[in-house]
Design a protein around this motif. Sequence first.
Motif, PDB file in Angstrom:
ATOM      1  N   ARG A  98       0.815  -1.227   0.000  1.00  0.00           N
ATOM      2  CA  ARG A  98       0.000   0.000   0.000  1.00  0.00           C
ATOM      3  C   ARG A  98       0.837   1.260   0.000  1.00  0.00           C
ATOM      4  N   ASP A  99       2.058   1.192   0.592  1.00  0.00           N
ATOM      5  CA  ASP A  99       2.910   2.375   0.626  1.00  0.00           C
ATOM      6  C   ASP A  99       3.756   2.519  -0.630  1.00  0.00           C
ATOM      7  N   GLY A 100       3.531   1.626  -1.624  1.00  0.00           N
ATOM      8  CA  GLY A 100       4.265   1.703  -2.878  1.00  0.00           C
ATOM      9  C   GLY A 100       5.531   0.877  -2.918  1.00  0.00           C
ATOM     10  N   ALA A 101       5.909   0.269  -1.807  1.00  0.00           N
ATOM     11  CA  ALA A 101       7.131  -0.535  -1.776  1.00  0.00           C
ATOM     12  C   ALA A 101       6.945  -1.813  -2.586  1.00  0.00           C
ATOM     13  N   VAL A 102       7.944  -2.151  -3.397  1.00  0.00           N
ATOM     14  CA  VAL A 102       7.910  -3.373  -4.202  1.00  0.00           C
ATOM     15  C   VAL A 102       8.599  -4.489  -3.414  1.00  0.00           C
ATOM     16  N   VAL A 103       7.952  -5.624  -3.312  1.00  0.00           N
ATOM     17  CA  VAL A 103       8.478  -6.741  -2.534  1.00  0.00           C
ATOM     18  C   VAL A 103       8.336  -8.040  -3.327  1.00  0.00           C
ATOM     19  N   ALA A 104       8.998  -9.069  -2.837  1.00  0.00           N
ATOM     20  CA  ALA A 104       8.831 -10.415  -3.384  1.00  0.00           C
ATOM     21  C   ALA A 104       8.131 -11.254  -2.324  1.00  0.00           C
ATOM     22  N   VAL A 105       7.020 -11.859  -2.703  1.00  0.00           N
ATOM     23  CA  VAL A 105       6.207 -12.629  -1.760  1.00  0.00           C
ATOM     24  C   VAL A 105       6.296 -14.112  -2.123  1.00  0.00           C
ATOM     25  N   LYS A 106       6.825 -14.906  -1.207  1.00  0.00           N
ATOM     26  CA  LYS A 106       6.912 -16.349  -1.450  1.00  0.00           C
ATOM     27  C   LYS A 106       5.734 -17.042  -0.771  1.00  0.00           C
ATOM     28  N   ASN A 107       4.894 -17.656  -1.591  1.00  0.00           N
ATOM     29  CA  ASN A 107       3.744 -18.408  -1.087  1.00  0.00           C
ATOM     30  C   ASN A 107       4.171 -19.872  -0.972  1.00  0.00           C
ATOM     31  N   LEU A 108       4.379 -20.330   0.238  1.00  0.00           N
ATOM     32  CA  LEU A 108       4.921 -21.669   0.457  1.00  0.00           C
ATOM     33  C   LEU A 108       3.856 -22.732   0.220  1.00  0.00           C
ATOM     34  N   LEU A 109       4.249 -23.790  -0.467  1.00  0.00           N
ATOM     35  CA  LEU A 109       3.345 -24.902  -0.725  1.00  0.00           C
ATOM     36  C   LEU A 109       3.326 -25.810   0.496  1.00  0.00           C
ATOM     37  N   ASN A 110       2.137 -26.123   0.962  1.00  0.00           N
ATOM     38  CA  ASN A 110       2.017 -26.911   2.191  1.00  0.00           C
ATOM     39  C   ASN A 110       1.958 -28.399   1.856  1.00  0.00           C
ATOM     40  N   ASN A 111       3.091 -28.944   1.416  1.00  0.00           N
ATOM     41  CA  ASN A 111       3.165 -30.373   1.109  1.00  0.00           C
ATOM     42  C   ASN A 111       3.538 -31.145   2.366  1.00  0.00           C
ATOM     43  N   LYS A 112       2.551 -31.797   2.967  1.00  0.00           N
ATOM     44  CA  LYS A 112       2.775 -32.596   4.178  1.00  0.00           C
ATOM     45  C   LYS A 112       3.443 -31.765   5.274  1.00  0.00           C
ATOM     46  N   GLY A 113       2.984 -30.552   5.457  1.00  0.00           N
ATOM     47  CA  GLY A 113       3.531 -29.713   6.512  1.00  0.00           C
ATOM     48  C   GLY A 113       4.850 -29.062   6.159  1.00  0.00           C
ATOM     49  N   GLN A 114       5.311 -29.200   4.910  1.00  0.00           N
ATOM     50  CA  GLN A 114       6.609 -28.654   4.534  1.00  0.00           C
ATOM     51  C   GLN A 114       6.625 -27.132   4.572  1.00  0.00           C
ATOM     52  N   ALA A 115       5.481 -26.516   4.333  1.00  0.00           N
ATOM     53  CA  ALA A 115       5.421 -25.058   4.335  1.00  0.00           C
ATOM     54  C   ALA A 115       5.831 -24.501   5.685  1.00  0.00           C
ATOM     55  N   GLU A 116       5.304 -25.070   6.745  1.00  0.00           N
ATOM     56  CA  GLU A 116       5.639 -24.555   8.068  1.00  0.00           C
ATOM     57  C   GLU A 116       7.098 -24.816   8.403  1.00  0.00           C
ATOM     58  N   LYS A 117       7.605 -25.951   7.932  1.00  0.00           N
ATOM     59  CA  LYS A 117       9.003 -26.281   8.214  1.00  0.00           C
ATOM     60  C   LYS A 117       9.934 -25.260   7.581  1.00  0.00           C
ATOM     61  N   GLU A 118       9.718 -24.947   6.299  1.00  0.00           N
ATOM     62  CA  GLU A 118      10.571 -23.951   5.650  1.00  0.00           C
ATOM     63  C   GLU A 118      10.327 -22.580   6.253  1.00  0.00           C
ATOM     64  N   PHE A 119       9.080 -22.301   6.604  1.00  0.00           N
ATOM     65  CA  PHE A 119       8.733 -21.024   7.218  1.00  0.00           C
ATOM     66  C   PHE A 119       9.579 -20.792   8.472  1.00  0.00           C
ATOM     67  N   LYS A 120       9.633 -21.801   9.334  1.00  0.00           N
ATOM     68  CA  LYS A 120      10.419 -21.699  10.565  1.00  0.00           C
ATOM     69  C   LYS A 120      11.898 -21.517  10.262  1.00  0.00           C
ATOM     70  N   VAL A 121      12.398 -22.313   9.328  1.00  0.00           N
ATOM     71  CA  VAL A 121      13.825 -22.280   9.016  1.00  0.00           C
ATOM     72  C   VAL A 121      14.230 -20.918   8.481  1.00  0.00           C
ATOM     73  N   GLU A 122      13.474 -20.377   7.539  1.00  0.00           N
ATOM     74  CA  GLU A 122      13.857 -19.109   6.931  1.00  0.00           C
ATOM     75  C   GLU A 122      13.774 -17.962   7.932  1.00  0.00           C
ATOM     76  N   VAL A 123      12.731 -17.962   8.763  1.00  0.00           N
ATOM     77  CA  VAL A 123      12.600 -16.884   9.741  1.00  0.00           C
ATOM     78  C   VAL A 123      13.741 -16.938  10.735  1.00  0.00           C
ATOM     79  N   GLU A 124      14.100 -18.152  11.159  1.00  0.00           N
ATOM     80  CA  GLU A 124      15.192 -18.266  12.127  1.00  0.00           C
ATOM     81  C   GLU A 124      16.534 -17.941  11.491  1.00  0.00           C
ATOM     82  N   ALA A 125      16.749 -18.413  10.265  1.00  0.00           N
ATOM     83  CA  ALA A 125      18.066 -18.272   9.639  1.00  0.00           C
ATOM     84  C   ALA A 125      18.372 -16.827   9.262  1.00  0.00           C
TER      85      ALA A 125
END
Length: 460
Positions: A175-202
């Motif tokens: 909304r403020d005009g900033a351009v971003v890249a949005v990764k929509n994680l695929l939830n294959n057998k809970g894999q989305a949450e696993k990568e979500f945790k890893v990337e946020v922590e890393a």
Amino acid sequence: MAVSGNTSSADGGVSLTSKTPILGQKLYVIIAVTVIIVTVGLLLIFFLIRRNLNSKRRRTMRVKHSSGLLPLVSETINDESMERASKVSLFEKDVDEKEEIKPIVEVVVTNSGSNESGTNRSDGASSSMSAENLSNLGWGRWYGLNELEIATSNFAVENVIGEGGYGIVYRGVLRDGAVVAVKNLLNNKGQAEKEFKVEVEAIGKVRHKNLVGLIGFCADGAKRLLVYEYVDNGNLEQWLHGDVGPISPLTWDIRMRIAIGTAKGLAYLHEGLEPKVIHRDVKSSNILLDRKWNAKVSDFGLAKLLGPEKSHVTTRVMGTFGYVSPDYASTGMLNECSDVYSFGVLLMEIITGRSPVDYSRAPGEMNLVDWFKGMVASRRGEELLDPKINVQPPSRYLKRVLLVCLRCIDMDANKRPKMGQIVHMLEADDFPFRTESRPPRDTAAFRAGEDAASKAPSMD
């Protein structure tokens, strides 16, 4: 003698039924109304105080979807909470890491993306990461799903800028005009949450010019999305292997700038953070480029953290075919040396313009590492250069870079240089052709690299 209800009592007091000057009401009515008003007032004050305390306690986890208000920005994480986050169960190491090393390790690799076998979680399990847990981390900003849907035009196909085994990346405008890249994680057998945790922590708290910055995140039901800074010039794989014409825009100097920037980003992950981060999926498609050809390492979905008390972590072998080091593939023991090997393959790819594995080539040239070592051993180093490079580098500089490649892919992982040393090797004008009689002041690994260089075949 009886006393009237409207008269004073015998002892001079006032009867409860006596009329008062206040609207002519009787005394007991006035007392009852006063008690009610005071009680209601006290209850109201108590309610307001309690609501204010609860509001402060929950202010970092409230996200308003329907009102259109921007979500609250959580506080910056401090050192104490960083240490706690590395220990608590929110980002626990995989169960596989606690298992003993087995002679045969399951290898899960892909040619085009990073696909890790999912754990046996149901889709519903992915919602176990609550908003309260994430907001308390203080990493980045919390975005509402509705806001990201608007930013990406409801995840329109025309906004897709990347796609891999874990999810799809969209270009978005906030909304403020900033351009971003949005990764929509695929939830294959809970894999989305696993990568979500890893990337946020890393990389949640990491800020480095050669690492893609994580701006924020979104968790809505089973949905998991990550919001990154937008890098507007594609990735290295596209520029090396795409249709760019007979002459590549990637000159030798630009290629070396990309290689050095990538090395600096990995050196920061290995040597500038505690716990250190092992990327585990270094490859050309994960090196993003800006308009000035500055490299930014991205995609930390397979990353692992390594504390100072550990020399390695034991895990299932993950990565992309052609980049995975043989020692990691055979034992499952992961440390910085694994990233160094992958970087060596990447550097060969930058020099030659060839993919790590190319089945369309002759049998002796399918595997980049084997072909590369054979060419150097045959003193045909100059023939390794990508034919799309218009102006060849000086022979002295080329030899230095070729030797760096050989050191990175040394079969003895302990003899591979550190990423910080690799940066110095690529930047130093005199290395490895030293004329001083004094020994180098670097570490044992660096000295081992010097010995390897002296034993390497001449390319004159």
